[in-house]
Write an enzyme that holds these catalytic residues in place. Structure first.
Site, short mmCIF file in Angstrom:
data_model
loop_
_atom_site.label_atom_id
_atom_site.label_comp_id
_atom_site.label_asym_id
_atom_site.label_seq_id
_atom_site.Cartn_x
_atom_site.Cartn_y
_atom_site.Cartn_z
N CYS A 146 0.81 -1.23 0.00
CA CYS A 146 0.00 0.00 0.00
C CYS A 146 0.84 1.27 0.00
O CYS A 146 0.31 2.35 -0.24
CB CYS A 146 -0.92 0.01 1.21
SG CYS A 146 -2.26 -1.18 1.09
N1 COA Z 1 -20.30 -8.59 8.77
C1 COA Z 1 -20.83 -8.61 10.02
N2 COA Z 1 -20.08 -8.78 11.12
C2 COA Z 1 -18.76 -8.96 10.96
C3 COA Z 1 -18.15 -8.98 9.70
C4 COA Z 1 -18.98 -8.78 8.57
N3 COA Z 1 -18.49 -8.76 7.33
N4 COA Z 1 -16.82 -9.19 9.85
C5 COA Z 1 -16.59 -9.29 11.16
N5 COA Z 1 -17.76 -9.16 11.85
C6 COA Z 1 -17.98 -9.24 13.29
C7 COA Z 1 -16.99 -10.15 13.97
O1 COA Z 1 -17.43 -11.48 13.94
C8 COA Z 1 -16.93 -9.58 15.35
O2 COA Z 1 -18.04 -10.07 16.09
P1 COA Z 1 -17.94 -10.37 17.67
O3 COA Z 1 -17.62 -9.02 18.29
O4 COA Z 1 -19.28 -10.93 17.99
O5 COA Z 1 -16.80 -11.33 17.81
C9 COA Z 1 -17.15 -8.07 15.15
O6 COA Z 1 -17.76 -7.94 13.87
C10 COA Z 1 -15.85 -7.29 15.16
O7 COA Z 1 -14.89 -7.93 14.26
P2 COA Z 1 -13.46 -7.40 14.02
O8 COA Z 1 -12.79 -8.17 12.95
O9 COA Z 1 -12.75 -7.31 15.33
O10 COA Z 1 -13.79 -5.96 13.44
P3 COA Z 1 -13.05 -4.60 13.61
O11 COA Z 1 -13.94 -3.69 14.33
O12 COA Z 1 -11.65 -4.76 14.05
O13 COA Z 1 -13.03 -4.11 12.07
C11 COA Z 1 -11.48 -3.98 10.25
C12 COA Z 1 -12.38 -4.86 11.07
C13 COA Z 1 -10.70 -4.80 9.25
C14 COA Z 1 -12.37 -2.99 9.48
C15 COA Z 1 -10.54 -3.21 11.20
O14 COA Z 1 -9.85 -4.09 12.04
C16 COA Z 1 -9.56 -2.34 10.47
O15 COA Z 1 -9.91 -1.36 9.89
N6 COA Z 1 -8.29 -2.64 10.53
C17 COA Z 1 -7.31 -1.82 9.85
C18 COA Z 1 -6.58 -2.60 8.86
C19 COA Z 1 -6.80 -2.27 7.42
O16 COA Z 1 -7.69 -1.60 7.01
N7 COA Z 1 -5.90 -2.82 6.65
C20 COA Z 1 -5.90 -2.72 5.24
C21 COA Z 1 -4.55 -2.77 4.70
S1 COA Z 1 -3.67 -1.27 5.03
#
Ligand code: COA
Length: 377
Positions: free
Chosen positions: A160
């Site tokens: 990226c």
């Molecule tokens: N739809 C509905 N629920 C979902 C889901 C989806 N597609 N994907 C995950 N969930 C649920 C999970 O099961 C979890 O449920 P729980 O709390 O009951 O266990 C909850 O949502 C939170 O999941 P999590 O993976 O911890 O989400 P998050 O809030 O960390 O968000 C990202 C996920 C990827 C958006 C976030 O971690 C992020 O932005 N990371 C930065 C990394 C990035 O963007 N990298 C790209 C390359 S630079």
């Protein structure tokens, strides 16, 4: 080729946006059809506890977790087909331009036209992106050929962060006198390395191409962007990874192995990258003696709206407005190295002469790059 050393500036940027777009609603409908079909086909094994049932995705989660509402893609129909769920196109013969080069050329032509530059007067082209369609010949050399350029080209990959690493490389060439006009091209077909069956990440990426024309100040158009300084860092991490490569060529097993596509520990990435990037920008601004209040705009890598909000507020010392830190995530999603360049391309014309802004990228590696610019008009 050796030229007098010169001050590097950005003469223009270019953008190619695929016409097709997938909304969160369309994406989730396809994903949830796949989930329902899998769970129905495996009902007995799921009931027996031998197979884990898949969980559905949700539009609300995607928007809240990422700020993404839609993404542009090159192959919409096959991505949305629950039986395929990946981009598909016919393999092109060698005589035909490759897909990656084609979209890179479209962005490059846009940048050249905006600068009023003939491709003949460009010395080098760097294809800087997170996934290259083939190992060789370099995509950059194909772009060079199709644009009708002399000089040279090469490919580089810093995931990226490829665009900012490309800008610094081009700027260093101009400073050293090895080139006077360099095209940095970022074709990002992120749909090809996204696991569209992975609930945690299926919504993250989109396809696009950007281009940046970095030139010696004395040949640039009267309106351009002075490169005040740049700083790059890398720090090894397994938290964003893709193990696909020439040592594990596509067999049915490797094709379906999740680690041969984009995979991330999203929470860890969020926690570790935010402070790293905020410190990188702040330290570079301090070195350039630019106070946060002297910063007119931040064009951040477009990975996640919450991540960008946090980085911007750490750098500026207050919650950033959409004017101070614009986002294109709602329509483009994460487009890897092209994201911060799209944000710049679409949100820079309104700045006044003398205004200062920062392009910043971050991603796998970890890698991060920041480039401070001043508008000259
Ligand atoms: N739809 C509905 N629920 C979902 C889901 C989806 N597609 N994907 C995950 N969930 C649920 C999970 O099961 C979890 O449920 P729980 O709390 O009951 O266990 C909850 O949502 C939170 O999941 P999590 O993976 O911890 O989400 P998050 O809030 O960390 O968000 C990202 C996920 C990827 C958006 C976030 O971690 C992020 O932005 N990371 C930065 C990394 C990035 O963007 N990298 C790209 C390359 S630079």
């Amino acid at each position: 080729m050796s030229q007098p050393a010169a001050k590097p500036v950005i003469s223009a940027t270019g953008l190619f946006t695929p016409p097709d777009s997938i909304s969160n609603e369309e994406l989730v409908a396809s994903f949830n059809t796949h989930v329902a079909r899998f769970n129905a086909a495996n009902a007995a094994a799921i009931d027996a506890g031998d197979v884990k049932a898949l969980e559905p995705s949700s539009v609300e989660f995607i928007e809240k977790a990422s700020g993404i509402k839609a993404r542009h893609v090159l192959a919409k129909a096959s991505i949305l087909d629950p039986d395929i769920m990946e981009p598909r196109w016919a393999e092109r013969p060698n005589e035909e331009v490759s897909v990656l080069a084609e979209i890179g050329i479209a962005a490059a032509r846009d940048a050249l036209a905006r600068a009023g530059r003939d491709a003949k007067d460009v010395d080098a082209v760097l294809c800087a992106c997170s996934n290259l369609q083939r190992p060789y010949p370099a995509i950059a050399v194909e772009i060079q050929d199709r644009l009708g350029m002399d000089g040279f080209g090469f490919d580089m990959n810093v995931a990226c962060s490829s665009a900012t690493f490309g800008i610094q490389t081009a700027a260093d060439m101009i400073r050293s006198g090895s080139a006077r006009s360099v095209l940095v091209v970022n074709p990002e077909i992120c749909s090809g390395h996204l696991n569209w069956r992975d609930r945690d990440s299926h919504f993250i990426f989109g396809d696009v191409a950007t281009a940046i024309l970095v030139e010696a100040e004395d040949m640039a158009p009267s309106t351009h962007w002075e490169i005040l300084g740049s700083k790059l860092i890398t720090r090894f991490s397994n938290n964003i990874r893709n193990n696909f490569g020439f040592l594990n060529r596509a067999t049915p097993e490797t094709r379906s192995a999740p680690d041969k596509l984009f995979i991330q520990q999203g929470r860890s990435v969020f926690k570790e990258v935010v402070p790293m990037v905020a410190a990188l920008i702040s330290d570079e601004l301090a070195r350039l003696e630019i106070a946060p209040k002297g910063l007119r705009r931040l064009w951040l890598h477009q990975a996640n709206a919450n991540m960008n909000r946090l980085i911007a507020s750490k750098v500026l010392g207050h919650e950033a407005s959409a004017d101070e830190s614009p986002t294109v995530l709602d329509t483009y999603a994460n487009t890897s190295s092209a994201g911060s360049i799209i944000a710049f391309h679409l949100n820079s014309d309104d700045l006044n002469a003398g205004d200062i802004g920062v392009i910043c990228s971050f991603g796998a590696g970890y890698s991060a790059g920041t480039v401070a610019l001043r508008k000259i008009a």
